[in-house]
Design a protein around this motif. Sequence first.
Motif, PDB file in Angstrom:
ATOM      1  N   LYS A  74      83.295  -5.093 145.096  1.00 51.46           N
ATOM      2  CA  LYS A  74      84.529  -5.327 144.326  1.00 51.46           C
ATOM      3  C   LYS A  74      84.391  -6.534 143.402  1.00 51.46           C
ATOM      4  N   ASN A  75      83.498  -7.481 143.758  1.00 47.31           N
ATOM      5  CA  ASN A  75      83.233  -8.580 142.819  1.00 47.31           C
ATOM      6  C   ASN A  75      82.566  -8.063 141.549  1.00 47.31           C
ATOM      7  N   VAL A  76      81.651  -7.110 141.727  1.00 52.31           N
ATOM      8  CA  VAL A  76      80.988  -6.516 140.556  1.00 52.31           C
ATOM      9  C   VAL A  76      82.022  -5.782 139.699  1.00 52.31           C
ATOM     10  N   LEU A  77      82.879  -5.015 140.370  1.00 56.80           N
ATOM     11  CA  LEU A  77      83.912  -4.262 139.639  1.00 56.80           C
ATOM     12  C   LEU A  77      84.885  -5.230 138.952  1.00 56.80           C
ATOM     13  N   HIS A  78      85.142  -6.336 139.630  1.00 57.16           N
ATOM     14  CA  HIS A  78      86.024  -7.364 139.071  1.00 57.16           C
ATOM     15  C   HIS A  78      85.479  -7.864 137.735  1.00 57.16           C
ATOM     16  N   ASP A  79      84.195  -8.194 137.704  1.00 52.10           N
ATOM     17  CA  ASP A  79      83.579  -8.667 136.454  1.00 52.10           C
ATOM     18  C   ASP A  79      83.705  -7.618 135.355  1.00 52.10           C
ATOM     19  N   ILE A  80      83.427  -6.359 135.731  1.00 51.24           N
ATOM     20  CA  ILE A  80      83.500  -5.278 134.735  1.00 51.24           C
ATOM     21  C   ILE A  80      84.922  -5.200 134.174  1.00 51.24           C
ATOM     22  N   LEU A  81      85.900  -5.281 135.073  1.00 48.92           N
ATOM     23  CA  LEU A  81      87.289  -5.070 134.647  1.00 48.92           C
ATOM     24  C   LEU A  81      87.853  -6.272 133.895  1.00 48.92           C
ATOM     25  N   ILE A 100      90.252   1.518 131.254  1.00 46.14           N
ATOM     26  CA  ILE A 100      90.154   0.685 132.460  1.00 46.14           C
ATOM     27  C   ILE A 100      90.605  -0.743 132.167  1.00 46.14           C
ATOM     28  N   GLY A 101      90.337  -1.212 130.939  1.00 45.80           N
ATOM     29  CA  GLY A 101      90.750  -2.578 130.573  1.00 45.80           C
ATOM     30  C   GLY A 101      92.265  -2.704 130.560  1.00 45.80           C
ATOM     31  N   ASP A 102      92.938  -1.746 129.947  1.00 45.01           N
ATOM     32  CA  ASP A 102      94.403  -1.818 129.868  1.00 45.01           C
ATOM     33  C   ASP A 102      95.050  -1.575 131.237  1.00 45.01           C
ATOM     34  N   TYR A 103      94.482  -0.645 131.981  1.00 43.78           N
ATOM     35  CA  TYR A 103      95.039  -0.374 133.313  1.00 43.78           C
ATOM     36  C   TYR A 103      94.976  -1.647 134.167  1.00 43.78           C
ATOM     37  N   TYR A 104      93.796  -2.218 134.214  1.00 43.55           N
ATOM     38  CA  TYR A 104      93.606  -3.427 135.029  1.00 43.55           C
ATOM     39  C   TYR A 104      94.439  -4.590 134.475  1.00 43.55           C
ATOM     40  N   ALA A 353      91.030   3.738 142.526  1.00 40.85           N
ATOM     41  CA  ALA A 353      91.766   4.907 143.031  1.00 40.85           C
ATOM     42  C   ALA A 353      92.262   5.786 141.883  1.00 40.85           C
ATOM     43  N   ASP A 354      92.667   5.181 140.778  1.00 40.20           N
ATOM     44  CA  ASP A 354      93.323   5.950 139.716  1.00 40.20           C
ATOM     45  C   ASP A 354      92.396   6.382 138.577  1.00 40.20           C
ATOM     46  N   LEU A 355      91.389   5.571 138.284  1.00 39.56           N
ATOM     47  CA  LEU A 355      90.472   5.913 137.179  1.00 39.56           C
ATOM     48  C   LEU A 355      89.035   5.785 137.685  1.00 39.56           C
ATOM     49  N   GLY A 356      88.819   6.310 138.896  1.00 41.97           N
ATOM     50  CA  GLY A 356      87.577   6.051 139.631  1.00 41.97           C
ATOM     51  C   GLY A 356      86.299   6.379 138.889  1.00 41.97           C
ATOM     52  N   GLU A 357      86.263   7.517 138.203  1.00 36.36           N
ATOM     53  CA  GLU A 357      84.990   7.881 137.567  1.00 36.36           C
ATOM     54  C   GLU A 357      84.768   7.142 136.247  1.00 36.36           C
ATOM     55  N   ALA A 358      85.852   6.622 135.655  1.00 35.10           N
ATOM     56  CA  ALA A 358      85.672   5.783 134.460  1.00 35.10           C
ATOM     57  C   ALA A 358      85.070   4.448 134.881  1.00 35.10           C
ATOM     58  N   LEU A 359      85.637   3.872 135.941  1.00 31.92           N
ATOM     59  CA  LEU A 359      85.111   2.604 136.454  1.00 31.92           C
ATOM     60  C   LEU A 359      83.714   2.809 137.055  1.00 31.92           C
ATOM     61  N   GLY A 360      83.535   3.923 137.769  1.00 37.44           N
ATOM     62  CA  GLY A 360      82.262   4.195 138.428  1.00 37.44           C
ATOM     63  C   GLY A 360      81.110   4.321 137.440  1.00 37.44           C
ATOM     64  N   HIS A 433     101.201  -2.590 129.123  1.00 39.04           N
ATOM     65  CA  HIS A 433     102.430  -3.280 129.460  1.00 39.04           C
ATOM     66  C   HIS A 433     102.938  -3.002 130.880  1.00 39.04           C
ATOM     67  N   THR A 434     103.072  -1.722 131.241  1.00 37.46           N
ATOM     68  CA  THR A 434     103.782  -1.420 132.492  1.00 37.46           C
ATOM     69  C   THR A 434     102.873  -0.765 133.520  1.00 37.46           C
ATOM     70  N   HIS A 435     102.629  -1.498 134.558  1.00 34.22           N
ATOM     71  CA  HIS A 435     101.684  -1.046 135.571  1.00 34.22           C
ATOM     72  C   HIS A 435     102.108   0.285 136.207  1.00 34.22           C
ATOM     73  N   TRP A 436     103.371   0.396 136.658  1.00 29.93           N
ATOM     74  CA  TRP A 436     103.749   1.622 137.361  1.00 29.93           C
ATOM     75  C   TRP A 436     103.624   2.845 136.465  1.00 29.93           C
ATOM     76  N   SER A 437     103.965   2.720 135.199  1.00 30.28           N
ATOM     77  CA  SER A 437     103.842   3.919 134.351  1.00 30.28           C
ATOM     78  C   SER A 437     102.369   4.323 134.227  1.00 30.28           C
ATOM     79  N   ASN A 438     101.454   3.350 134.302  1.00 30.96           N
ATOM     80  CA  ASN A 438     100.023   3.703 134.298  1.00 30.96           C
ATOM     81  C   ASN A 438      99.624   4.439 135.580  1.00 30.96           C
ATOM     82  N   VAL A 439     100.154   3.942 136.695  1.00 35.12           N
ATOM     83  CA  VAL A 439      99.868   4.618 137.972  1.00 35.12           C
ATOM     84  C   VAL A 439     100.418   6.044 137.900  1.00 35.12           C
TER      85      VAL A 439
END
Length: 676
Positions: A74-81, A100-104, A353-360, A433-439
């Motif tokens: 998750k530290n690696v993913l943190h840097d990416i995000l 992934i940038g906007d979601y995060y 969880a939500d954009l797993g293969e984009a982040l992966g 802007h809005t986290h829940w609408s992204n989820v």
Amino acid sequence: MRRLTLLLVLVTSAFLGFSQEKPLHGINPNDIDRAADPCQDFFQFANGKWRAENPIPPSMVRWSRRWSAGESTKNVLHDILEDAAKNSAKAAPQSTERLIGDYYGACMNEKEVNKQGLKAIKPELDAIHNISSAADLTQVITRLQQEGIFVPFIFGSAQDPHNPAMVMADTGAGGLGLPDRDYYFKDDDKAKETRQKYLEHVTATLQLAGYDKSKAQAAAQTVMRMETALAGASLTNVELRDPHATDHKMKIDEVQKLAPHFDWRPYFQALNLDPAVDFNAEEPKFLQELERQFTQTPLTDWKTYLEWHVLRAASPNLSTPFVNEDFAFYRQYLAGAKEMKPRWKRCVESTDADLGEALGKKYVEKVFPPEAKTRIQELVKNILLALHDDIETLTWMSDDTKPKALDKLAKFTPKVGYPDKWKDYSSVKIDRHTHWSNVREAQKFAVRDDTGRIGKPVDRGRWGMTTPTSNAYYNPLLNEIVFPAGILLPPMFDVTASDAVNYGGIGPVIGHEISHGFDDQGAQYDGTGKLQNWWSDADYKEFKTRGQCVVDQFDNYTVEGGLHENGKLVLGESIGDLGGVKLAYLAFQKSLQGNPQPAESEGFTPEQQFFISWGQSRGDEVRPETQRQMVLTDPHPIGKYRVNGPLSNSSEFQKAFHCKAGDPMVRPPEKKCEVW
Ligand SMILES: [Zn+2]
């Protein structure tokens, strides 16, 4: 084989910038509790010192080198995000980086999330409040399901077990707020306390949503009453292990008859599904209970129930009071966590969880060398071969069944690292802007992506786990074993480690997943994924008897609070562990044949190193609350028994450590279990 192995390691060493002379590293000698006797308690021996020196971090509920590796990922993913969030404005609209940038970025904007508060879910709550007819109720349930809030039933795609080349529609039991249907009925003090705590949690959440206390308390009782009725009509998790119990393929009109007051046609229409497709009703009894509730439960109660489930689904993504209340019940009370993970980590997990293969995709570009994939593929091949040899020499299986078992084995598909084709998220609406609408949008995509397969031929390229996940799986309908890049890390696997370490680490994981193809569930499917018996009657009877030995063994293991492991629940995983460690050991032995014997390391023979590696990679410390939850809900036994359970049946282990009859790590001959 040995020469090939060395060659690969040299290539990898060059890749990693090590000098070619650098020796391969071995087991972790400092993790070993040398005061412990390996024949008394191998789990304690192999990793007792590590556990003593590395208590479970406050935000975690289990801990081992493997869990630690998973958190480091998750530290690696943190840097990416962080990077993607910083640069997303420069990225092309709807590109992976932008999404992934906007979601995060929106997730990390806690100030905005707090400012929004309950307003974030106003569209869902308004829709519920406006329900005034049975038709409205169907419509709102449909809408929530399109957003991935699957109450009061589950719906999705499923491969047809009678024609595994095709995907059908499938509905199952669901709609509960506690982790399992048994939580509603168990009679002990702890179970009663848990139900009381749940009522308090529902009450507190509804109060945060604006209910006054007495109204919230009454609403919580309504939720409990409705969920208890749904739970009572749901199969137990042991019953669910039998694939025949949930096999009821029909057409929409027949499903309609089971619950006439839920209209499936508009539901199918909203999901853009052809009503002529095959439709499996996993639990007809559950649908009949739904029918009872649709006809007898007042609309006001339905509205309360749905409101609670929207709040439950959304709470981890809402303002701080909701996040805290959700944590206090689900993570702290039920699982034993002492504190919440930092926000960045929760946002990393949410993006996964939500954009797993984009982040992966970004993750494997950064960390997964092609050499690792090649090496794992070789290990998989060798362990498949080990099972081939094993089946050929099995004394308990007749020559009628053996060719069929070998046929199934020959049809296994291994997947390693990451998908060949990544999901295309370019239709997902993500804003900064809005986290829940992204989820909500990401969940809507997940539902479209899943239900869009219904009525079509199966796509064998799909993955059921995201790439950074520290886990693996077997899917009986595809007859495939899958190892995401996230588990191919130390202590499970390391391109710079010795064969003993890798065969003992990831080897039994590979063997475990292969063995799932031949566990109490997997053995009922053939090599094409069809639910079809390929056993002779006598062989199947013997297989069941051998399984019963494992059931009895695990029934006798106790965990937190005097509870016992449920042998029937953990049977598949335990057959997997028992077969897994044996097959990996056979493959390891074969890799040594005709080669110079590898050196001892820290005074341990290569065979001992193999078993120590296994004990170290499975060395989970588990919080008592989580142990309790696992026994009730998880088909995996706790770490201690995943190590000591299979090894106390293993003559190879006992020989390697010179254990004697009567030692706790040596089960007496009449109780010794062996399936594969
Ligand atoms: Zn498993």
